[in-house]
Design a protein around this motif. Structure first.
Motif, PDB file in Angstrom:
ATOM      1  N   LEU A 167      94.243  49.250  74.152  1.00 34.76           N
ATOM      2  CA  LEU A 167      95.564  49.048  73.551  1.00 34.76           C
ATOM      3  C   LEU A 167      96.629  49.697  74.427  1.00 34.76           C
ATOM      4  O   LEU A 167      97.650  49.079  74.745  1.00 34.76           O
ATOM      5  CB  LEU A 167      95.583  49.650  72.138  1.00 34.76           C
ATOM      6  N   GLU A 168      96.368  50.913  74.840  1.00 26.55           N
ATOM      7  CA  GLU A 168      97.347  51.619  75.672  1.00 26.55           C
ATOM      8  C   GLU A 168      97.612  50.850  76.962  1.00 26.55           C
ATOM      9  O   GLU A 168      98.757  50.710  77.398  1.00 26.55           O
ATOM     10  CB  GLU A 168      96.838  53.036  75.993  1.00 26.55           C
ATOM     11  N   GLY A 190      95.787  56.941  66.065  1.00 27.67           N
ATOM     12  CA  GLY A 190      95.980  56.693  67.495  1.00 27.67           C
ATOM     13  C   GLY A 190      96.962  55.561  67.744  1.00 27.67           C
ATOM     14  O   GLY A 190      97.820  55.653  68.637  1.00 27.67           O
ATOM     15  N   VAL A 191      96.854  54.497  66.953  1.00 27.68           N
ATOM     16  CA  VAL A 191      97.789  53.371  67.093  1.00 27.68           C
ATOM     17  C   VAL A 191      99.208  53.854  66.779  1.00 27.68           C
ATOM     18  O   VAL A 191     100.172  53.509  67.478  1.00 27.68           O
ATOM     19  CB  VAL A 191      97.400  52.205  66.165  1.00 27.68           C
ATOM     20  N   ASN A 243      89.802  48.466  67.592  1.00 23.41           N
ATOM     21  CA  ASN A 243      89.153  49.779  67.586  1.00 23.41           C
ATOM     22  C   ASN A 243      88.983  50.344  69.000  1.00 23.41           C
ATOM     23  O   ASN A 243      88.042  51.079  69.270  1.00 23.41           O
ATOM     24  CB  ASN A 243      87.787  49.690  66.887  1.00 23.41           C
ATOM     25  N   ASP A 244      89.877  50.002  69.924  1.00 20.04           N
ATOM     26  CA  ASP A 244      89.779  50.462  71.315  1.00 20.04           C
ATOM     27  C   ASP A 244      91.171  50.921  71.759  1.00 20.04           C
ATOM     28  O   ASP A 244      91.995  50.117  72.204  1.00 20.04           O
ATOM     29  CB  ASP A 244      89.261  49.308  72.192  1.00 20.04           C
ATOM     30  N   LEU A 245      91.413  52.232  71.630  1.00 19.93           N
ATOM     31  CA  LEU A 245      92.749  52.758  71.918  1.00 19.93           C
ATOM     32  C   LEU A 245      93.094  52.675  73.391  1.00 19.93           C
ATOM     33  O   LEU A 245      94.251  52.446  73.755  1.00 19.93           O
ATOM     34  CB  LEU A 245      92.855  54.206  71.411  1.00 19.93           C
ATOM     35  N   LEU A 251     100.387  56.032  69.764  1.00 23.60           N
ATOM     36  CA  LEU A 251     100.635  55.203  70.956  1.00 23.60           C
ATOM     37  C   LEU A 251     101.915  54.400  70.823  1.00 23.60           C
ATOM     38  O   LEU A 251     102.728  54.351  71.761  1.00 23.60           O
ATOM     39  CB  LEU A 251      99.492  54.198  71.131  1.00 23.60           C
ATOM     40  N   THR A 252     102.105  53.760  69.685  1.00 21.96           N
ATOM     41  CA  THR A 252     103.284  52.915  69.503  1.00 21.96           C
ATOM     42  C   THR A 252     104.544  53.768  69.457  1.00 21.96           C
ATOM     43  O   THR A 252     105.576  53.375  69.994  1.00 21.96           O
ATOM     44  CB  THR A 252     103.172  52.061  68.214  1.00 21.96           C
ATOM     45  N   TYR A 275      91.503  55.951  64.580  1.00 23.78           N
ATOM     46  CA  TYR A 275      92.066  54.789  65.285  1.00 23.78           C
ATOM     47  C   TYR A 275      93.498  54.497  64.831  1.00 23.78           C
ATOM     48  O   TYR A 275      94.396  54.296  65.658  1.00 23.78           O
ATOM     49  CB  TYR A 275      91.174  53.564  65.057  1.00 23.78           C
TER      50      TYR A 275
END
Ligand SMILES: *Cc1c(COP(=O)(O)O)cnc(C)c1O
Length: 415
Positions: A192-193, A224-225, A187-189, A228-229, A221
């Protein structure tokens, strides 16, 4: 020796629960700490122990029993297949696998299916596919691929998988571990980034962390994942082995944010509570990195598994179970909200799935589970203070309300 008191048998049972539990202890590995109930038969949401006591099953095999015990459509499919063909190995084609793969792909919106057996095998298979994809398609330098995972994850029990667990009980004593994993907070973008770079083959997460206590990320979230991916050119692998197949009120937990991962892992309920059936689903260009001989499983996609899996797909294709989970989920959430401050310190819930934090001043999760057992309700604790509720999606409103009443009652009992 005491005889069971809550049974109306005229002749004594040949083996009492206590006797059976005592007898298995010296011959059975102690890798579990079960509640002292010995189940002998079950139907729907009800299980019955060897003394004939009945319990509402609010664990449902960690969601392997989403359709309840022995759902007639599933046992019929299994019986029918048992009488025709059970195993071929993948050395030959058989007449059930293509239809199963097609139905599952249609249900989930992905292109292709790699059939396996257990959840851990599906996760291992996805790791292999993601690494190969990184080398062959993305161009990552040989043996440099990384996979980013979330802290407090649960993806199974193989050596590779426990190697990137943050649960010391699951991990300690089993090293050395497979390299190539990076752990970031769930739960922390931003974290992760920061962890993704040119070596990253994939991000592997549970859309809802089941084993961690039904931990639901913030809205946005999963989107966002996905963003990001996509931007980083790595794969998004969603482990929906527990969250998928109706549990959350949608077919998949990622459906709540209308997100489509590159790779989707299913298991547990896919086997209808009858046989272990898991699957890696992915886009065609991803799964096509596997060529003959490079990966496999003797039992993966066997005729019995495919027949049961197809029947599971057919049940979910109606949308009825997803609807039930959503509607009864409201009853569950309302019931739990009413208990706030009365023995529970918090809860997280989506659909027919909840993690309930027990006030440590009242009891541990295990103690509440034992008290509920005596009330005829079976649940499982996790991480000490939390109990997990995941009834079969076939439960009725009355049964659910009675289970909630039992929870309220045992929360009020003094230890
Ligand atoms: C249960 C589970 C697994 C492992 O499945 P097994 O069939 O026990 O190997 C993997 N991932 C998640 C999210 C699970 O809940």
């Amino acid at each position: 020796m005491t005889t069971p008191t809550r049974t109306h048998r005229t002749t004594p049972a040949p083996h009492s629960s206590a006797e059976l539990i005592r007898a298995e202890a010296p011959v059975l590995a102690h890798n579990y700490h079960p509640l002292p109930v010995v189940v002998a038969r079950a139907e729907g949401v009800w299980v019955e122990d060897v003394e004939g006591r009945r319990y509402l099953d609010l664990l449902a095999g960690y969601s392997a029993l989403n359709f309840g015990h022995r759902h007639p459509a599933l046992t019929a499919a299994a019986h029918d297949q048992l009488d025709r063909l059970t195993l071929t190995s993948r050395a030959f084609h058989h007449d059930r696998l293509g239809g199963f793969a097609e139905g599952l792909a249609r249900l989930t919106g992905l292109d292709m299916v790699l059939p396996m057996n257990t959840g851990a095998e599906a996760v291992e298979s996805a790791i292999k596919v993601a690494r190969k994809w990184a080398y062959e398609v993305k161009g990552v330098a040989r043996d440099r691929a990384t996979i980013v995972v979330a802290a407090e994850n649960f993806h199974g029990r193989t050596t590779t998988i426990v190697g990137f667990s943050s649960d010391d009980t699951a991990r300690a004593g089993f090293g050395p571990f497979t390299p190539g994993f990076r752990v970031v907070p769930f739960n922390d973008l931003a974290a992760l980034e920061a962890a993704i770079d040119e070596t990253t083959a994939a991000v592997l997460i549970e859309p809802i962390q089941g084993e961690a206590g039904v931990v639901i990320p913030d809205d946005g979230y999963l989107t966002g994942v996905r963003d990001l991916t996509r931007r980083a050119g790595c794969l998004f692998i969603a482990d929906e082995i527990q969250s998928g197949l109706g549990r959350t009120g949608r077919t998949l937990a990622v459906d709540h944010e209308s997100v489509v991962p590159d790779v989707l892992l299913l298991g547990k309920a896919l086997g209808g509570g009858i046989v272990p059936v898991s699957a890696v689903l992915a886009r065609r260009d991803v799964l096509c990195v596997l060529r003959p001989g490079e990966h496999g499983s003797t039992f993966g996609g066997n005729p019995l598994a495919a027949a049961v899996g197809s029947a599971v797909v057919d049940l979910l294709a109606t949308g009825e179970f997803q609807r039930r989970a959503a509607e009864l989920g409201t009853v569950l959430h309302t019931g739990l909200a009413a208990l706030a401050g009365r023995g529970i310190t918090g809860f997280r819930a989506r659909g027919l799935w909840a993690g309930v934090d027990i006030d440590p001043a009242i009891a541990t999760g295990r103690e509440i589970s034992e008290r509920l057992m005596h009330e005829g309700v079976l649940v499982k604790d996790t991480h000490g203070a939390t109990i997990r509720l995941a009834p079969p999606l076939t439960i009725t409103r009355e049964e659910l309300e009675s289970a909630l009443a039992s929870l309220e009652k045992v929360l009020g009992q003094s230890s």
